[in-house]
Write a protein that holds these residues in place. Structure first.
Motif, PDB file in Angstrom:
ATOM      1  N   ARG A 155       0.808  -1.221   0.000  1.00 34.01           N
ATOM      2  CA  ARG A 155       0.000   0.000   0.000  1.00 34.01           C
ATOM      3  C   ARG A 155       0.842   1.271   0.000  1.00 34.01           C
ATOM      4  N   PRO A 156       1.739   1.429  -0.974  1.00 36.30           N
ATOM      5  CA  PRO A 156       2.501   2.674  -1.050  1.00 36.30           C
ATOM      6  C   PRO A 156       1.625   3.798  -1.570  1.00 36.30           C
ATOM      7  N   PRO A 157       2.038   5.056  -1.440  1.00 32.66           N
ATOM      8  CA  PRO A 157       1.310   6.156  -2.076  1.00 32.66           C
ATOM      9  C   PRO A 157       1.180   5.884  -3.577  1.00 32.66           C
ATOM     10  N   PHE A 158       0.099   6.336  -4.174  1.00 36.40           N
ATOM     11  CA  PHE A 158      -0.200   5.985  -5.560  1.00 36.40           C
ATOM     12  C   PHE A 158       0.916   6.380  -6.510  1.00 36.40           C
ATOM     13  N   ARG A 159       1.516   7.543  -6.321  1.00 29.55           N
ATOM     14  CA  ARG A 159       2.561   7.972  -7.259  1.00 29.55           C
ATOM     15  C   ARG A 159       3.760   7.045  -7.213  1.00 29.55           C
ATOM     16  N   PHE A 160       4.078   6.508  -6.033  1.00 26.01           N
ATOM     17  CA  PHE A 160       5.175   5.559  -5.930  1.00 26.01           C
ATOM     18  C   PHE A 160       4.767   4.205  -6.495  1.00 26.01           C
ATOM     19  N   ALA A 161       3.510   3.837  -6.287  1.00 21.72           N
ATOM     20  CA  ALA A 161       3.017   2.585  -6.847  1.00 21.72           C
ATOM     21  C   ALA A 161       3.048   2.628  -8.372  1.00 21.72           C
ATOM     22  N   LEU A 162       2.654   3.755  -8.940  1.00 24.27           N
ATOM     23  CA  LEU A 162       2.666   3.903 -10.392  1.00 24.27           C
ATOM     24  C   LEU A 162       4.090   3.809 -10.939  1.00 24.27           C
TER      25      LEU A 162
END
Length: 410
Positions: A155-162
């Motif tokens: 569950r990383p922040p979305f920008r890091f996940a992307l």
């Protein structure tokens, strides 16, 4: 310490800002700067807890995958075992340990992202070594599970996940092209990775959005509770404590045996001829006058242990912790002069707004509070009948001779 810092940041937020964020229909993944800082402090704690609870299961599942290596690609099992035990597992332990120490956003998320990327790199490395083995086509599909773990479990922040998703898919595609596998296997692999990437990113986005909203709701509820608690214990007009809070605080003070030999100073203050002032200038002006007096009372308190109460109407009660009678009367005189210095016109008396103050003090173990209050009230009566705008008993120490600089409060 970290929990205290998080609480401090949350206390710095105001309800209006929180409600504005909550009413944002777009549910953006970025708050105004003060809210974002508080959210990041909260997330730092949360990510540390998540890492502490998931690192062992993650390592267990990852290393159990060696069974697949043994069954599908036995020729390179020894290499896979060394990669697992000497490279990837130690790195996961180190990265997890650092994340648990609550580092900053970029270091924390880059380390977190490196964990699934390291797993995927090891798996693709073994796949490449076995690129000519038929069973290797099935082996490489396991990367999709790592991608799901990276975006949903961590569950990383979305920008890091992307960013990590794009890196992983790009690396996956590069290895498959370098291995020159058959087109059907390449197509299936890319379709699988693209689908898993899309679904896991959507899930990640929604989880972050919901987590941010839950954070706002948590802060909003806490602020609402604080406002309700403050309203129950403080006077709405002056902001000083009310009688209910006075009863509660005094009960706690007298129940604490550590303060039994402490001297408690009590001041009873009354605005002189306030009814005439209120009738002449009107209630709004009267309320402004009381707020002005209450503001100076708050400014004169020596510490958080002192307590100022709106006792009723234009009467105020002040409790001074660890104050002798001499110290109590000195403060009373300083307060009287400060209010007199404001120079608030009082046409019915032909002068300015003033206060009369009665003082009393005594050791807590020997003087019940109601006795001290009665003594201060009697002293206030003497001050009123002695000409008003004075302190009773008279100040014997000249420490209050210099008033505080006048501040425009009216």
């Amino acid at each position: 310490m970290a929990e205290t810092q998080a609480t401090d940041r949350e206390h710095a937020l105001d309800r209006l800002t929180i409600e504005r964020c909550m009413n944002d229909r777009q549910r953006r993944l970025r708050f105004p700067a003060p809210v974002e800082r508080a959210y990041e402090t909260y997330r730092r704690e949360y990510r540390a807890r998540v890492m502490a609870s998931t690192i062992v299961p993650s390592l267990l599942i990852y290393n159990l995958y060696l069974i697949v290596d043994y069954l599908l690609l036995p020729a390179t099992f020894d290499i896979a075992l060394l990669c697992h035990l000497l490279v990837v597992t130690p790195w996961l332990l180190v990265a997890g340990l650092v994340v648990r120490q609550r580092p900053g956003l970029w270091l924390r998320e880059c380390l977190s992202a490196s964990m699934p990327l390291a797993m995927a790199a090891q798996l693709l490395f073994i796949f490449y070594l076995n690129r000519e083995v038929g069973t290797a086509e099935h082996y490489q599909y396991a990367v999709s599970g790592i991608l799901t773990y990276a975006n949903v479990n961590q569950r990383p922040p979305f920008r890091f996940a992307l960013a990590s998703t794009l890196i992983l898919i790009a690396g996956y595609c590069s290895v498959l092209l370098a291995a020159q596998i058959a087109f059907p296997a390449f197509f299936i692999g890319m379709a699988l990775m693209s689908g898993v990437g899309y679904v896991s990113l959507v899930a990640n986005y929604r989880m972050e959005r919901d987590t941010r909203y839950a954070f706002l709701r948590r802060i909003h509820d806490r602020l609402e509770n604080e406002i309700s608690a403050h309203a129950a214990t403080h006077d709405a007009l002056t902001g000083l404590a009310n009688r209910h809070e006075f009863d509660r605080q005094s009960a706690l003070l007298y129940a604490d045996r550590r303060h039994a030999r402490t001297s408690l100073g009590v001041l009873m203050l009354d605005v002189d001829d306030f009814k005439a002032y209120n009738d002449y200038y009107g209630h709004p002006a009267g309320d402004a006058c009381l707020r002005c007096v209450a503001g100076e009372i708050s400014a004169q308190l020596r510490s958080d242990r002192d307590l100022a109460i709106r006792y009723g109407g234009e009467e105020f009660l002040i409790l001074l912790f660890d104050a002798t009678l001499a110290e109590t009367t000195v403060m009373a005189e300083r307060l009287r002069r400060a209010i007199e210095t404001f120079g608030i016109p009082h046409a019915p008396t032909g002068s300015h707004v003033s206060v009369s103050i009665g003082a009393a003090a005594g050791v807590i173990a020997e003087h019940p509070l109601d006795t001290l209050v009665a003594q201060a009230d009697a002293a206030l009566y003497d001050a009123k009948h002695g000409g008003k705008n004075r302190v009773s008993p008279s100040v014997m120490v000249d420490a209050a001779s210099t008033p505080r600089p006048a501040v425009a409060r009216y």
